[in-house]
Design a protein around this motif. Sequence first.
Motif, PDB file in Angstrom:
ATOM      1  N   SER A 496      76.799  37.403  45.144  1.00  0.00           N
ATOM      2  CA  SER A 496      77.046  38.513  45.915  1.00  0.00           C
ATOM      3  C   SER A 496      76.779  39.727  45.201  1.00  0.00           C
ATOM      4  O   SER A 496      76.107  40.716  45.889  1.00  0.00           O
ATOM      5  CB  SER A 496      78.662  38.373  46.202  1.00  0.00           C
ATOM      6  OG  SER A 496      78.959  39.522  47.081  1.00  0.00           O
ATOM      7  N   GLU A 497      76.919  39.912  44.055  1.00  0.00           N
ATOM      8  CA  GLU A 497      76.740  41.045  43.259  1.00  0.00           C
ATOM      9  C   GLU A 497      75.270  41.365  43.079  1.00  0.00           C
ATOM     10  O   GLU A 497      74.825  42.480  43.078  1.00  0.00           O
ATOM     11  CB  GLU A 497      77.412  40.655  41.676  1.00  0.00           C
ATOM     12  CG  GLU A 497      77.436  42.382  40.810  1.00  0.00           C
ATOM     13  CD  GLU A 497      78.058  42.100  39.647  1.00  0.00           C
ATOM     14  OE1 GLU A 497      78.853  43.077  39.422  1.00  0.00           O
ATOM     15  OE2 GLU A 497      77.788  41.020  38.908  1.00  0.00           O
ATOM     16  N   ARG A 500      74.153  42.456  46.368  1.00  0.00           N
ATOM     17  CA  ARG A 500      74.280  43.921  46.644  1.00  0.00           C
ATOM     18  C   ARG A 500      73.547  44.832  45.719  1.00  0.00           C
ATOM     19  O   ARG A 500      73.235  46.122  46.061  1.00  0.00           O
ATOM     20  CB  ARG A 500      76.050  44.185  46.155  1.00  0.00           C
ATOM     21  CG  ARG A 500      76.577  45.219  46.900  1.00  0.00           C
ATOM     22  CD  ARG A 500      78.030  45.133  46.798  1.00  0.00           C
ATOM     23  NE  ARG A 500      78.600  45.009  45.543  1.00  0.00           N
ATOM     24  CZ  ARG A 500      79.243  43.525  45.242  1.00  0.00           C
ATOM     25  NH1 ARG A 500      79.295  42.522  46.196  1.00  0.00           N
ATOM     26  NH2 ARG A 500      79.772  43.319  43.745  1.00  0.00           N
ATOM     27  N   ARG A 751      74.658  48.106  54.570  1.00  0.00           N
ATOM     28  CA  ARG A 751      75.093  49.309  53.824  1.00  0.00           C
ATOM     29  C   ARG A 751      74.289  50.639  53.908  1.00  0.00           C
ATOM     30  O   ARG A 751      74.070  51.467  52.932  1.00  0.00           O
ATOM     31  CB  ARG A 751      75.187  48.868  52.137  1.00  0.00           C
ATOM     32  CG  ARG A 751      76.025  47.789  52.022  1.00  0.00           C
ATOM     33  CD  ARG A 751      75.995  47.284  50.620  1.00  0.00           C
ATOM     34  NE  ARG A 751      74.887  47.195  49.809  1.00  0.00           N
ATOM     35  CZ  ARG A 751      73.804  46.381  49.961  1.00  0.00           C
ATOM     36  NH1 ARG A 751      74.487  45.269  50.480  1.00  0.00           N
ATOM     37  NH2 ARG A 751      72.697  46.343  49.133  1.00  0.00           N
ATOM     38  N   ASN A1350      81.461  46.166  40.968  1.00  0.00           N
ATOM     39  CA  ASN A1350      81.062  47.338  41.416  1.00  0.00           C
ATOM     40  C   ASN A1350      81.602  48.793  40.430  1.00  0.00           C
ATOM     41  O   ASN A1350      81.321  49.784  40.827  1.00  0.00           O
ATOM     42  CB  ASN A1350      81.459  47.642  42.881  1.00  0.00           C
ATOM     43  CG  ASN A1350      80.754  47.067  43.846  1.00  0.00           C
ATOM     44  OD1 ASN A1350      79.852  46.495  43.735  1.00  0.00           O
ATOM     45  ND2 ASN A1350      81.702  46.749  45.102  1.00  0.00           N
TER      46      ASN A1350
END
Length: 1468
Positions: A496-497, A500, A751, A1350
Motif C-alpha cells: 500500500s505504501e 501510494r 489522490r 506517511n
Amino acid sequence: MVREEILRSFGASNLRFLQFRVAWPEIISSCHWEDASIILQLGFLCTVLLHFIRNSVESHCRGRNKVKNVEKYPTGLRSGLSYKLSIICSILVLCTHCLMLLILQSKSGAQCESRVPVLSSRIMQVVSWAITLIALYRIRNRKYIKFPWILRIWWTSSFLLSLVRAIIDVHYVITNRDHLRVQEYANAVSFLACICLLGVSIRGSTGIAPSISNNTTEPLLNGKTEKNSEVKRDCLYGKATLFQLVTFSWLNSLFETGIKKPLDQDEVPDVDIKDSASFLSQYFNECLEHTKDKDGPTRSSIYKAIYIFARKKAAINAVFAVTSAGTSYVGPYLINYFVDFLNEKKFRSLGFGYLLALGFLGAKLIETIAQRQWIFGARQLGLRLRAALISHIYKKGLILSSQSRQSCSSGEIINYMSVDVQRITDFIWYLNTIWMLPVQISLAIFVLHMNLGMGAIIALAATLIVMAVNIPLTRIQKRFQTKIMEAKDDRMKTTSEVLRNMKTLKLQAWDSHYLKNLENLRRTEHNWLWKSLRLSALTSFIFWGSPTFISVVTFGGCVLMGIPLTAGRVLSALATFRMLQDPIFNLPDLLNTIAQGKVSADRISSFLQEDEIKSDAVESVPGDRTEFHIEIDGGKFRWDMESRSPTLDEIRLVVKRGMKVAVCGPVGSGKSSLLSSILGEMQRLSGIVRITGSKAYVPQSPWILTGNIRENILFGNPYDSAKYDRTIEACALTKDFELFAAGDLTEIGERGINMSGGQKQRIQIARAVYQDADIYLLDDPFSAVDAHTGTQLFQDCLMGILKDKTILYVTHQVEFLPAADLIMVMQKGRIAQAGTFEELLKQNIGFEVLVGAHCHALESVLTVESSRRLVQDEEREKGSIGKEVYLSYLTTVKGGVLVPIILLAQSSFQVLQIASNYWMAWACPTDAVEPRLGIHFILLVYTLLAVGSSLCVLIRASLVAIAGLLTSEKLFSNMLHSVLRAPMAFFDSTPAGRILNRVSTDQSVLDLEMANKLGWCAFSVIQLLGTIAVMSQVAWEVFVIFIPVTAICIWYQQYYIPTARELARLAGIQRAPILHHFAESLAGAATIRAFEQQERFANANLCLIDNHSRPWFHNVSAMEWLSFRLNQLSNFVFAFSLVLLVTLPEGIINPSIAGLAVTYGINLNVLQASVIWNICNAENKMISVERILQYSNLASEAPLVIDDCRPPDNWPDIGKICFTNLQIRYVEHLPSVLKNITCTFPGGKKIGVVGRTGSGKSTLIQAIFRIVEPREGTIVIDDVDISKIGLHDLRSRLSIIPQDPTLFEGTVRGNLDPLEQYTDTAIWEALNKCQLEDVIRQKGEKLETTVVENGENWSVGQRQLFCLGRALLKKSSILVLDEATASVDSATDGVIQKIITQEFKDRTVVTIAHRIHTVIDSDLVLVLSDGRVAEYDTPTKLLERENSFFSKLIKEYSTRSQSFSSLAKLQN
C-alpha cells in the motif's frame, strides 16, 4: 408374533442382534400413535372452539356496519400458490381419512388391537380436517395475508404424526415381509400432502391479493411494464413463492437475461431489504448497544453481538442441516434389507422391492432439498454478517483518534475489512457442522449397531482416534494461519505504501530496492504458506484414508468377536464409513475455521475498541449566547499520550465573529496542531475549547476524492449555479476549467494525481468556500500556488467572498500577515507572541526574524496540465474464461509436468478403492456361513488394497500442494515485477484499490484455494466415472437413462455458466471500490469530520456494500439453482437403477455386486452434482487467475539498465541539459502539454522555472527523469541522450526535492538512506545542514527514531527538510527543486536556499517555485506559458523589459504586502 416369525426366518445365531433391531419400534407402536393423535386433535378442536367463541363475542359487540360496507363495494381476489396448495392438500388428507374410516372394519397392517381409540381417532381426524377446510374458506373471504398461527401449528403437528405413522408402516412391511395394502398407500398420500402443508406453514404467507378486472387495468399494467424496463433492478428473492424458494426458480428471469448477453451491474436485481447494508448495519448496531447495556461498554463482546445478530437465521439453517444429515443415513440403513431382498426375491413380492426403492428415493429427495436450503441460508447469513461488519469497521475508521490511527496502518485496517471479515463469514458456513456432527456420528453408530452389533463400538473407537489425531494438527494449523495473516499484513502494508508513493520511488530510483523488500516479505509469507499446505496435505491423507482405517479396524474386530460378515452387512458398513468421512473431515476443518474466525474476530474486536475522537473535546455553543466564534482557555493538548511533554501548552485564544487570524512560526512549532485542537482532533489534557457555528477546514496536504471536480467542490451539498460560479471565480479556477476538455466535470485521478499541486489546493479551498460555513480553518492554503494566483486567492477569497467570515489561516508567507486582525507566532507549542502586524514588529522578540527573512528576499527582488479522463472503469473480461488462462495456470510450473502425475495418482486411488470394496462384496457370503477363502485372507487382501489407495492419496495431496504453491509464487512474482515496472501513467489512471485487491484477495485465492479447486474438478470426474463403471457392470441398462441425464446436466451447466461467470466477475470488480473508498476516507478522515460529513460517507459505503452484495448474493443463489437441478436428476438416475435392480429376474445379477452398486449409487447425486459444481466453482475462482494475469503483462517502462549504453561513472560531471524540439503529451488523442521546447541549461548554473498553474513546469521536470517519455525531440545531459540509457542509470544520478514531501514507515535512517550507502557521520552531517539534527538528537532512538505511515508524526515542513537531507546525501551534479520550500516559513526557506547555494554552488540547480525570491538569484529564468517557452534569459534582462511576464510577477510580489495592508484598513 412378529418377533417369532423373524427369529424363525433368520435363525438363532442372530438372536441378540435382531432383538436390538426390532425392539425400537415398540416405543412408537400403533396404539401409542392413536393416543397421541387423539390428544393432538382434541387440543386443536378446543382451540378452534375458543377462537370461534371469542370472535363471535367481538363481532356482536362491534356490530355489522363494517361488514356491510365491505359487501357494498366488492373487490376481486387473486389466490396465491400457497393458498391453492393448502386447499388441495387439505382435501387430499380429508379424503384419505374418510377412506381409512370406511375400511376400518377390515383389520390390516400395523393397526392397534383396541378398536375404540382407532375409531375415535379416525372420526376426529375427519372432523378436524373438515374444520380446516372451513377455516381456509374464511381466510380467503377475510383477505388474510398470513395463515393463522393455529392452522400453522396444526399442520406442523400433523406432519410429525404422519412421519411417525410412515415409519411404523415401513417397519411393519419390512419386518413382516408383507405386501403393501390400501391403508399404507393412503398413509403415504397423506404423508406427502402433510409435507406440502409443512412447507406452507413455514412460509406463512397466503399469497392472497386483490385483483381488478382486466379491462380496467390494462393501461396500468402496460405502464408498469414500461417502468420496470426502465428500472431493471427489482428484488426477485423478496417476491418469490414457496415453490420458487425451494427450487430457486425465482432466478429464472436472471438466467434468461444472462444467456442472451453478458450481464451488466444495472441488470443484477436488488437484494432483499433484510439483506441490504443499511438495514443490517442498523440491526448490528442495535445488537452491539444491547450487549453494551447488558455487560457495560468495557466488557461488551463482539461475539455476543454476532450471536444476537445471527441466531434466528442460524436456527433455521440448523433445522435444515440436521434434517439433511439425518436423512443421508437412511440409504446405508436400507442397503442390508435390499441385499436380503435380492437374495430372496422369489419369496418376496415386487411391491416390497419398490417400497425399498421409494424409501431410498424419498430420503434422497428430503436430503437434497434440505441440503440446498441450509447451504443457501448459510451463504445468506454470511453476506449479512459481512455487510454489518464492513459498515462498522468503516464507521470506526472515520472516528479513530490520532494515536489509534498511528497504531493501525491503512493496510492493516483494509485487511480487517477484506480478509478478517471473510474468515468470520467462512465460520458461519461451518457453523452448521456443529449441529450436524453429533447427528451424523450417532446415526452412523446406530446403523453399524444394527448390522454389526458390538462391532459398532470398535468403529466408534476408531472414529474417535482419527478425530483425536486431527485436533493437534488443527492447533498447529491455527498457529500457521496466524503467522500467515501477520506476514500478509506486513506485505499489504508495504505494498500500500509503495503504491501510494510510487512517483517518489521512481524519481529516487528506489523502486528496485522496494521490489526486493516486497519479495522478502513475500518469502516470509511463502514459508508459512508452505508449512500450512504441507499440513493440509497430511490432513487430506487422513480424510481419504479414514474410511479405510475405520473399516479395517472394524472388520478385524468383528472377526475377533465372531460376528459373521455377510455381504449385506459389509456393504451397509462400507456405505456408512464413507458417510463418516464427512464428519471426520469436517471436525478439523471446523476447528481450523473456528481458530481462524477467533483470530479474526479478536482482531476486529480490538480494532472496534480502539480510542475514538472524543465527542466532548470541543464544546459547541449556540450563537445567541456568545459573541466569540472560537474560545480556548488554558488549553493543553497532546498527539501522543505516551509522550511526557504536551504538543501544545498554555493556549489562550479568543476570536470574535468576522476576525481574520493569521498563525505563523518556524517549522514544527505547532501551527497545524493548533487548528487540529480547534477541530477536536487532539487529546485535550486540560482547558476548554468552545466554538460557535459551522466550520470548514482546508488541510495542508490536499485531500481530493476520486471523481470529478464538481463533486469535490459540492461535497454533498446541492448544486446552486450562482453560488458555484462565485466560488470558482473567487478561487481562481475559471481559467483552469476553460483549459480542461470537460470543464468542471473533468475526472480526477486517485489522490488528485493528474492535477497540479496548485489546482488541488484551490479545489479544496473552493470546497470549503462552497460550504458557506461560519468558521474557516485554513492550513497554509497559499503554499502550493504561484505568486499571482496567491494574490488573487487572498484578495477575492479571504478578503472578498469570505470577508464576513471568521478565518484562522496558517501561513509562511509574511506578505499575507499585515491584513490579519490578529497574528499569532507559535514557538515550541506555545503562542509566543500575539497582536497586529505593527504591534508585533514593535515587540522585537522574534517576529522580526520571520519578517526580516521576507524583507531580505524582497530586497533581492528589487535589486535584481491538460485534462483527460484518467481513471477508466476497471477492465473486465466478458464471455467464457479463455483456455489460455487455464493453460497458463497449469503450465506455469515446469511446463505442467506434475499434472499427469497427479491425475495418475488419483486414478490409482479410485481403482484400488473400488477393487477393495469389490473384493469384500464378492468374497463375503450372502448369508451367515464361513467364507470360501477364509475371513483372515479376505481381510489381508482388503487391507493391502486399502493401504495402497491411501498412499496414492498422500502422493496426490503432496503434489497438489507443491504445484499450487509454486504456481502461485510464480504468478505473484510476475505480477509484482510487471506492476512495479509499469510507467507512471498506469498508476495515475489505476486506483490503488484495484491493485491491492489483486495482491490481497485474488492472491489469497491462488495461495490457498486455486490448486485444490482445479484438482477437485479432475478428482470428482474420476470418482464419477468409477461409480458409473460399478453401476453399469451390474446393469448396463443404467446407461440408457444415464446418457440423456448427463446431456441434460451438461445443458444446465452451459445455461448456468454465462450468468454465473459474469456475476462472479461483477462481484470481484465491485469489491475494489469498497476498499478504495475506505482508503480515501481514512486519508481524509479529519476533513470529513470537520465538515460533519460522516453520515454521508457512511451511506456511500453502504451503497458500495450493496453494489457488491447484489452480484455476490445472486452468484451463490445461482450455484444453488444449478445444484438443486443436478441433485434431482441424480436422484432420478439412482431411482431408475433401483427399480431396474428390483425388476430384473433373479439370477441375472449377483445380489452382493448389486448391493455394491447401490452403495456407490447412494452418492451418485453428490458426485454428479460435485462434478458440475467443481467445474463451475473452479471457473469462478479462475477469475482471480485471470485478474492477476491482466496485471502480469502490463506495458513496461524502458529498461532499468542498458548494458551497451552505460554512462561513465562520473556522469553527469558538468550538469548541462539541452532540450531540443521537446514535445510531450499524456494521451495520443489529446494535444501536447509541452510544445517545441528548445533551450539549454548550462552546467553549474541555477535555473529558475516559473509560469502560471498548468503551464507545464512539472511536466518538464518529469521529462528530465523520464517519468513521461517525449513524443518528439530529445533531452541531452552532458552529451548523453537520456532516452538511450537505462532508467536506473539516469534517475540514480539526479537528485530531486519533490512538491509533496514523502516519508516511508520505518526509521529516520531508512528514510534518508534506504539503500544503506552512507555512514552515520554523513547522515548526521546532512541532518545538520537541513536543520533537523537538534530535533532528532533530542529523541531517544536518534537515527532509529520511528517514522509512522506517511510520516504523520512529523510536520509537513519537517518532511520537506528530510527530502532536502536526501538530496544533500546524494550530492548529484543536477538538483531539481519542485516547489520544494512551499511548506516552510520564510526564515527556514532562506536557510534552505542558503544551504543549497553553498552545497550545490558548482552544480546545476533547476528550481520550480512560487516564491519569486527563490528564483530571483538564479543565473537564468525560464518562463513557460501554455506549454511553450515564453521567455528565457537572465533575471536582470527580463526585468529590463517592462512587458515581460517575469517583470509582472515581480511587481505583483513586491507590491502586494502594501496592498494587503491597505485592504485590511479598508475592511476595518
